[in-house]
Design an enzyme around this catalytic site. Sequence first.
Site, short mmCIF file in Angstrom:
data_model
loop_
_atom_site.label_atom_id
_atom_site.label_comp_id
_atom_site.label_asym_id
_atom_site.label_seq_id
_atom_site.Cartn_x
_atom_site.Cartn_y
_atom_site.Cartn_z
N SER A 2 0.83 -1.20 0.00
CA SER A 2 0.00 0.00 0.00
C SER A 2 0.87 1.25 0.00
O SER A 2 1.63 1.49 0.92
CB SER A 2 -0.92 0.02 1.23
OG SER A 2 -1.40 1.32 1.43
N ASP A 34 -5.98 0.93 -9.10
CA ASP A 34 -7.21 1.73 -9.24
C ASP A 34 -7.89 1.52 -10.58
O ASP A 34 -8.97 2.07 -10.82
CB ASP A 34 -6.88 3.22 -9.08
CG ASP A 34 -6.45 3.55 -7.65
OD1 ASP A 34 -6.84 2.81 -6.74
OD2 ASP A 34 -5.72 4.54 -7.47
C1 S3P Z 1 -2.86 5.96 -3.46
C2 S3P Z 1 -2.57 4.65 -3.25
C3 S3P Z 1 -3.47 3.55 -3.58
C4 S3P Z 1 -4.58 3.99 -4.51
C5 S3P Z 1 -5.20 5.31 -4.12
C6 S3P Z 1 -4.14 6.39 -4.08
C7 S3P Z 1 -1.89 6.98 -3.08
O1 S3P Z 1 -4.06 3.07 -2.39
O2 S3P Z 1 -5.58 3.01 -4.55
O3 S3P Z 1 -6.21 5.70 -5.03
O4 S3P Z 1 -2.04 8.16 -3.49
O5 S3P Z 1 -0.96 6.66 -2.33
P1 S3P Z 1 -3.31 1.95 -1.48
O6 S3P Z 1 -2.03 2.56 -1.13
O7 S3P Z 1 -4.19 1.80 -0.30
O8 S3P Z 1 -3.23 0.76 -2.34
#
Ligand code: S3P
Length: 735
Positions: free
Chosen positions: A468, A616
Amino acid sequence: MFNKVAFIGLGLIGSSLARVLRANHLAQTIVASSRSPRTLSLALDIGLIDAGYADAAEAVLDADLVVLAMPVCATQSVLAAIKDSLKASVIITDVGSTKGNVVSAAETVFGIVPTRFIPAHPIAGSEQSGVLAGKVDLFDRHKVIITPLPHTDAEACLLIQQMWQVAGAEVLTMTVQRHDEVLAKTSHLPHLLAFSLVDTLARESQNLDIFRFAAGGFRDFTRIAGSDPSMWHDIFLANEQGILSALDSFSQGVERLKSAIVAHDSDAILGILTRAQVARHHFTHMLAGTAYQKTMNTKNLQFVVEAGGTLQGNLRVPGDKSISHRSIMLGSLAEGVTEVTGFLEGEDALATLQAFRDMGVVIEGPKNGEVRIHGVGLHGLQAPPNALYVGNSGTSMRLLSGILSAQKFDTVMTGDASLSKRPMERIAKPLRQMGAMIQTTGEKGTPPVSIKGNQALKGITYDMPVASAQVKSGVLLAGLWAEGETVITEPAPTRDHSERMLRGFGYKVKTEGSTIRIQGGGKLTATKIDVPADISSAAFFMVGASIAPNADVVLEHVGINPTRIGVINILRAMGGDLTLLNEREVGGEPVADIRVRSAKLKGIQINEADVPLAIDEFPSLFIAAACAEGTTVLTGAEELRVKESDRIQVMADGLITLGIDAQPTPDGMIIQGGQLGGGKVVSHGDHRIAMSFAIAALRANGTIEIEDCANVATSFPLFVELARGAGLKIKVLEV
Ligand code: S3P
C-alpha cells in the site's frame, strides 16, 4: 386554518405574511392595526385586509391568531394594550429579529409567557419597507426560526409551523438564547457595520462627493444601510448583549488585519483573505442548497449513457490525484512558497487542501490548476479549530495520519459514509510502533481517527504486510519528525510519488530494491511542481478507445511513472493498441502522450505483479475483459474489496446485470467476454465504478443507467463534459 387573524403592524414582513394568508385562503378575516393611517388605507385599497384599526386592542377582538409585526421594542406596550381584549384560545406569534426581549416582554405583561405564545422569526427581510413592499413569495425557500419555550403548547406551535410551510419556508427550532447569538453575528452585526460605514463616510465628506465614486463594492457592502432605521434601532437595543459580543470579536479580526498591514506581513494578509474567500464560497454553496464540495451530501446524480458511439480526439484528463495530494502536504511543510500547476481540483485533493488551511497554512487558489502554498516548515502547523473532514479520501486520511502523529496538537479526522468503512488500522499500527498515540474506531479499526499530539516519534524498521502506497507514505511522512532512521520494506512495488516528491523538496530518501529509508530531522525546501495528467483517469479512455469501434484518441501529458503503468501493461497483454509518444520527464515524474486505437481484445490471466501497478484501474479493466474474446482471470487483488466500495462485488453485480458472465472470487474475478447489454447498475458512490460503466456503453447494445454518480467529482470533475466531447453519448440526471 383561522377565522380571524389580526396583524399588529403591517410593514414588509407583516404584509407579506398577510398576502400568503390571503392567497392560500388560510383566514376568513384579516385585520390590522397600525400607527399609520396611510398603511391601513393602502392595505384596504389593495384588498389585503378587511378592516383597519388605529387601536390594537380593537383589532384583536375575537382573533384566533395575533401576529406581532411591529418593531421589537414595542412588544411590551402592545401586549399590555391588547392583553384584556384577547380571547382565551388565541395564538400569539411574532416576526421579530430578536427573541430574548420579545419573550421577556411577554413574561412581564402576562406573568408567565402564555402557552400559546409562539416566538418566531422569518429570515427574509430586505432593505425595503412598508406595506407596498410586501410580496407573497418573500418567504419562499427561506428559513423561519421558531423558539418555543419548554411549556409552549405543541398544537399551537405546529399550527404556526404549518402556516410558515404554506408560505414556502423551511421551519427550524432553536432556543431563544441561541437564536439571539446566531442572529447577532449573521444579521445584526452586518447591519450595524453597514449603517456605521455609510454614516462615517457621510460625516467625513460634507458634500457627500465621495459617494459619486462609490462603485459595486460599496453598493454591495452597504445595501442594507437602506433598511428601516426604527426597526434596526430597536434590534440593536433589544439584542445588546449578542451584538456587543459579536462586535468585540469582529474588532479583534479587524485589528489582526490592521496589524498585518502595518507589518507588511503578506502571509498573514493572504491567510485572512484566502480563508475568508473559501468560507464565502462555502456559504454560497450552502445558500444554493448544495454542500461545500458539491457531491458531499448532495443530490444523487444518475448517468444515462446511450449505447454505441466512439472516442476521437486529443484529450487532457485532470491532474494526478496522488501527486496533487502530496503537493499540498509537502508544500505546506516546506520552507518557502511552492507553486503547483496542473493541480487536480477534485474533491479528494481539495479535502487535503482544506485540512492544511484548517491548520493555518496559507494556500492561494486553486485557480485553473494553479496553487501557491506558503509553507510553514515542519514545525509550523497549528491546531485546527475542529475535526478535519476529508470526505471520500483515503489518501488524505492515511497520509495525514503520519503527519498528524508528529504534531504538538491533538486532532480528529472524519470522512463520509464510504471512507468511514475503510480500514485505518493498517496505518495506525506502524505509527503506534513509532510512538504515536493514534486511535481508530470500532472492531474494524475504521474512521474517525483520533491522534494525540506531543509524542516523540522514533524511527522503525517496518515490513509492510500489504502493498500500500498510502501506508508507505504515511510512515515515511511520520519519519520526517522521527528520531533516527525509518526503514520500510514493501511486499511489491507501489506508487513512489512520495519518495520522488520528497527528493524534489530537497529531502534525502534512499531506495534500494524494495526498501526505502528516510532519516528524521531534515527540512523541506519549497519547489515548483507540474502535476501530470492522472493515468487512473486516462484509463477510462484507454479502455473506451480500445473497445469502441473506429476509436483513436491521444491522451496528453499523462504520468507514466513505472509504478503506475499496470493498465498499459495489461491492456497491451490483451491485445490493446497503445503507443507512447513524446516521452519526457517533468519535475521528477515521467510523462508521455498516449495514443490508443480500437483493438480486438482477448482474455488473459492477469499477471499478479501488475496488480499494485494497476490497483485503481480494475473497474475499467473489467469492462475491457467483458468486451474481450475469451476468459480473463484476475487473482491476488483482495485489496479491491476495501477501496471506495468493494470493487470486486460491485463490478461483478453490474456486469451480471448487463448480461456478462462474471464470477467474483475472494481475491479477484473470472470474466467471460461477451455482449454487453443495457440495464441499470449501481456504483455505490464509487467514482471509478461509475465512470467504468459509462465507458462500457460504447460496446453495449442498450442504454446503461448508472446510479449514485456524484462522487465522480472526487477524482474527475469534468468527466462527463470531456467524455461527451470525445463521443460518448452520456447524459446526467439529478435525482
Ligand atoms: C494511493 C494509493 C493507492 C490507490 C489510491 C491512491 C496513493 O491506495 O488506490 O487511489 O495516493 O498513495 P493503497 O495505497 O491503499 O493501495
